[in-house]
Motif scaffolding. Structure first.
Motif, PDB file in Angstrom:
ATOM      1  N   VAL A  59       0.816  -1.226   0.000  1.00 46.40           N
ATOM      2  CA  VAL A  59       0.000   0.000   0.000  1.00 46.40           C
ATOM      3  C   VAL A  59       0.847   1.273   0.000  1.00 46.40           C
ATOM      4  O   VAL A  59       0.343   2.345  -0.347  1.00 46.40           O
ATOM      5  CB  VAL A  59      -0.996   0.020   1.180  1.00 46.40           C
ATOM      6  N   ARG A  63       2.744   2.497  -6.952  1.00 44.03           N
ATOM      7  CA  ARG A  63       1.610   2.038  -7.756  1.00 44.03           C
ATOM      8  C   ARG A  63       0.301   2.143  -6.987  1.00 44.03           C
ATOM      9  O   ARG A  63      -0.771   2.266  -7.571  1.00 44.03           O
ATOM     10  CB  ARG A  63       1.816   0.581  -8.201  1.00 44.03           C
ATOM     11  N   CYS A  64       0.392   2.094  -5.652  1.00 42.40           N
ATOM     12  CA  CYS A  64      -0.810   2.167  -4.814  1.00 42.40           C
ATOM     13  C   CYS A  64      -0.976   3.537  -4.165  1.00 42.40           C
ATOM     14  O   CYS A  64      -2.090   4.060  -4.099  1.00 42.40           O
ATOM     15  CB  CYS A  64      -0.759   1.099  -3.719  1.00 42.40           C
ATOM     16  N   HIS A  68      -3.556   8.073  -3.589  1.00 42.56           N
ATOM     17  CA  HIS A  68      -4.206   8.216  -2.281  1.00 42.56           C
ATOM     18  C   HIS A  68      -3.733   9.515  -1.629  1.00 42.56           C
ATOM     19  O   HIS A  68      -3.176   9.512  -0.531  1.00 42.56           O
ATOM     20  CB  HIS A  68      -3.885   7.004  -1.398  1.00 42.56           C
ATOM     21  N   ILE A 179      -6.444  -1.945  -8.362  1.00 47.23           N
ATOM     22  CA  ILE A 179      -5.665  -2.744  -7.403  1.00 47.23           C
ATOM     23  C   ILE A 179      -4.891  -3.867  -8.083  1.00 47.23           C
ATOM     24  O   ILE A 179      -3.661  -3.921  -7.974  1.00 47.23           O
ATOM     25  CB  ILE A 179      -6.559  -3.271  -6.267  1.00 47.23           C
ATOM     26  N   ALA A 182      -1.935  -2.866 -10.328  1.00 46.46           N
ATOM     27  CA  ALA A 182      -0.671  -2.419  -9.735  1.00 46.46           C
ATOM     28  C   ALA A 182       0.453  -3.398 -10.053  1.00 46.46           C
ATOM     29  O   ALA A 182       1.623  -3.002 -10.147  1.00 46.46           O
ATOM     30  CB  ALA A 182      -0.826  -2.267  -8.220  1.00 46.46           C
ATOM     31  N   HIS A 199      -1.405 -10.627  -1.908  1.00 41.32           N
ATOM     32  CA  HIS A 199      -1.960  -9.517  -1.129  1.00 41.32           C
ATOM     33  C   HIS A 199      -3.301  -9.910  -0.502  1.00 41.32           C
ATOM     34  O   HIS A 199      -3.553  -9.605   0.674  1.00 41.32           O
ATOM     35  CB  HIS A 199      -2.131  -8.301  -2.035  1.00 41.32           C
TER      36      HIS A 199
END
Length: 215
Positions: A59, A63-64, A68, A179, A182, A199
């Motif tokens: 996370v 890539r994640c 955010h 998701i 990624a 994951h």
């Protein structure tokens, strides 16, 4: 008049059929997430924390984490071949809409497509419309402990418990969303450690351990 009634009946039937398909897909996703889940308490706290460290590595990966971002809605960019994040090029701003509709829509460059991502520097694509994560889900720049506390807090994770978090992963995968993508960013780009399925398994382990967080 008769034609209008026939057309109306056909439209109603089409909507009902589509609704049925959506409900069936939603049910299938929830059932798959339920199968992913492990019995509560079946995993030790120590194993749960080990799983969290792997989740954290995912996370917090560019890539994640790059989408955010906070309420300023300025996405982060990590160009291919680089490891240091920077503000997205071309003065991109997500706006209150989080899709850039007030300025330049994310979809101007990021195509909604289930086709494989092309090598960098081609824009990333996904099977759903491109957008920043909701403001409630900001975590770029936060510590692993802070993100952990946020993910387990139903007031800050969309009202989800441990199983619902698994359903969130499976739902996104069913749409070929951000998701799982990624791990398929296109040649030349880095990707998170492990695989999407790894994951999911780690999220299940963490959930069964009571979602422990590092201090």
């Amino acid at each position: 008049m008769k034609r209008a009634l026939v057309a109306l009946a056909f439209a109603a039937a089409s909507v009902a059929a589509l609704t049925g398909i959506v409900l069936a897909e939603d049910r299938a996703v929830k059932e798959k997430a339920a199968r992913d889940a492990l019995p509560p308490g079946s995993v030790s706290r120590a194993k749960g924390l080990e799983a969290w460290k792997r989740i954290e590595a995912v996370v917090t990966h560019p890539r994640c984490a790059n989408c955010h971002v906070d309420a300023k809605a300025i996405p982060i960019w990590t160009p291919a071949g680089e490891t240091k994040p920077r503000v997205h090029g071309m003065n991109i701003h997500g706006g209150k809409s989080r899709i850039g509709s007030e300025t330049i829509a994310c979809s101007t460059c990021h195509i909604t497509s289930s086709q494989p991502n092309e090598p960098a520097p081609a824009p990333l694509r996904a099977g759903i419309d491109w957008q920043l994560a909701p403001v409630e889900f900001i975590w770029f720049g936060k510590s692993g402990a802070e993100i952990c506390a946020q993910l387990k807090d139903s007031k800050r994770n969309g009202g989800r418990d441990a199983v619902a978090l698994l359903a969130h992963l499976r739902h996104d995968a069913s749409l070929n969303g951000f998701i799982p993508r990624a791990w398929e960013p296109g040649a030349g780009r880095s990707k998170p450690p492990g695989t999407f399925e790894d994951h999911v398994k780690d999220m299940a382990l963490w959930g069964a351990a009571g979602q422990p967080c590092p201090k």
